[in-house]
Design a protein around this motif. Structure first.
Motif, PDB file in Angstrom:
ATOM      1  N   ILE A  86       0.842  -1.196   0.000  1.00  0.00           N
ATOM      2  CA  ILE A  86       0.000   0.000   0.000  1.00  0.00           C
ATOM      3  C   ILE A  86       0.875   1.242   0.000  1.00  0.00           C
ATOM      4  O   ILE A  86       1.693   1.439   0.900  1.00  0.00           O
ATOM      5  CB  ILE A  86      -0.943  -0.006   1.215  1.00  0.00           C
ATOM      6  CG1 ILE A  86      -1.755  -1.297   1.231  1.00  0.00           C
ATOM      7  CG2 ILE A  86      -1.852   1.224   1.202  1.00  0.00           C
ATOM      8  CD1 ILE A  86      -2.470  -1.568   2.540  1.00  0.00           C
ATOM      9  N   ALA A 103      -3.606   4.585  -0.315  1.00  0.00           N
ATOM     10  CA  ALA A 103      -4.179   4.965   0.974  1.00  0.00           C
ATOM     11  C   ALA A 103      -5.118   6.159   0.815  1.00  0.00           C
ATOM     12  O   ALA A 103      -6.204   6.171   1.393  1.00  0.00           O
ATOM     13  CB  ALA A 103      -3.063   5.299   1.966  1.00  0.00           C
ATOM     14  N   THR A 148      -1.635  -8.233   3.830  1.00  0.00           N
ATOM     15  CA  THR A 148      -0.873  -7.082   3.343  1.00  0.00           C
ATOM     16  C   THR A 148       0.617  -7.316   3.561  1.00  0.00           C
ATOM     17  O   THR A 148       1.027  -7.753   4.636  1.00  0.00           O
ATOM     18  CB  THR A 148      -1.312  -5.811   4.104  1.00  0.00           C
ATOM     19  OG1 THR A 148      -2.701  -5.619   3.882  1.00  0.00           O
ATOM     20  CG2 THR A 148      -0.549  -4.592   3.648  1.00  0.00           C
ATOM     21  N   VAL A 168       3.180  -1.396   4.069  1.00  0.00           N
ATOM     22  CA  VAL A 168       2.503  -0.100   4.045  1.00  0.00           C
ATOM     23  C   VAL A 168       3.614   0.942   4.072  1.00  0.00           C
ATOM     24  O   VAL A 168       4.388   1.001   5.028  1.00  0.00           O
ATOM     25  CB  VAL A 168       1.562   0.076   5.260  1.00  0.00           C
ATOM     26  CG1 VAL A 168       0.853   1.414   5.202  1.00  0.00           C
ATOM     27  CG2 VAL A 168       0.551  -1.057   5.336  1.00  0.00           C
ATOM     28  N   ARG A 205       1.218   5.450   5.508  1.00  0.00           N
ATOM     29  CA  ARG A 205       0.991   5.574   6.953  1.00  0.00           C
ATOM     30  C   ARG A 205       0.632   7.004   7.330  1.00  0.00           C
ATOM     31  O   ARG A 205      -0.219   7.226   8.192  1.00  0.00           O
ATOM     32  CB  ARG A 205       2.227   5.099   7.737  1.00  0.00           C
ATOM     33  CG  ARG A 205       2.430   3.599   7.658  1.00  0.00           C
ATOM     34  CD  ARG A 205       3.487   3.119   8.638  1.00  0.00           C
ATOM     35  NE  ARG A 205       4.779   3.758   8.470  1.00  0.00           N
ATOM     36  CZ  ARG A 205       5.762   3.303   7.713  1.00  0.00           C
ATOM     37  NH1 ARG A 205       5.596   2.186   7.015  1.00  0.00           N
ATOM     38  NH2 ARG A 205       6.906   3.942   7.645  1.00  0.00           N
TER      39      ARG A 205
END
Length: 126
Positions: free
Chosen positions: A34, A39, A64, A67, A72
Motif C-alpha cells: 500500500i 491509501a 498485506t 505499508v 501511513r
C-alpha cells in the motif's frame, strides 16, 4: 513532467463496504504493498461512503505485505471513521500495526486484533 506508470506503480485495489450494523469494512488484497496514492483513494472512499456520518471501521490487513511511510501518513489523518480495528493474522501484520500505532498518532481510537470476533466486539459490540 510526470513519468508514465510502470507495472510496479499500478494502483492497489481494495474493497470497502458498509456492513450491518453500520460499520465499514476495508479489505486489502493478498500481497498488497500500500502506497500513499492507494491509501488516499481508500480514505477518500471512506469519507465519500460515510457522508456526514461517522462509522467504526475494521481494516482487514491479514494479507498485506507492506505499508509505505507515505501511506501511513495518510492513515494518520482524520477521516469519517470513528474508531478503527486493524485485523491481522501473522507476526508481519502485528509488526506493521504496532509500527503504525507506535510511530503515528492515530486519528481515532485504533487497536490491533488477530480475532475478528474480538475486533467486532470492540468496534461495535457485536
Amino acid at each position: 513532467m510526470k513519468p508514465e506508470a510502470t507495472p510496479n506503480q499500478q494502483e492497489v485495489a481494495f474493497e470497502l463496504k458498509l456492513q450491518d450494523p453500520g460499520y465499514l469494512r476495508l479489505t486489502w488484497p493478498r500481497g498488497a504493498r500500500i502506497k500513499e496514492p492507494d491509501a488516499q483513494r481508500a480514505m477518500d472512499r471512506v469519507n465519500e461512503l460515510s457522508g456526514t456520518n461517522r462509522h467504526p471501521m475494521i481494516v482487514d490487513m491479514a494479507t498485506t505485505d507492506d505499508v509505505t511511510r507515505g501511506a501511513r501518513s495518510v492513515f494518520a489523518k482524520p477521516c469519517q471513521a470513528s474508531r478503527i480495528a486493524l485485523l491481522g493474522a501473522s507476526p508481519v501484520d502485528r509488526v506493521i500495526a504496532n509500527f503504525f500505532l507506535g510511530i503515528m498518532k492515530a486519528p481515532c481510537p485504533t487497536k490491533f486484533f488477530t480475532s475478528e470476533t474480538e475486533a467486532l466486539e470492540w468496534l461495535v459490540g457485536v
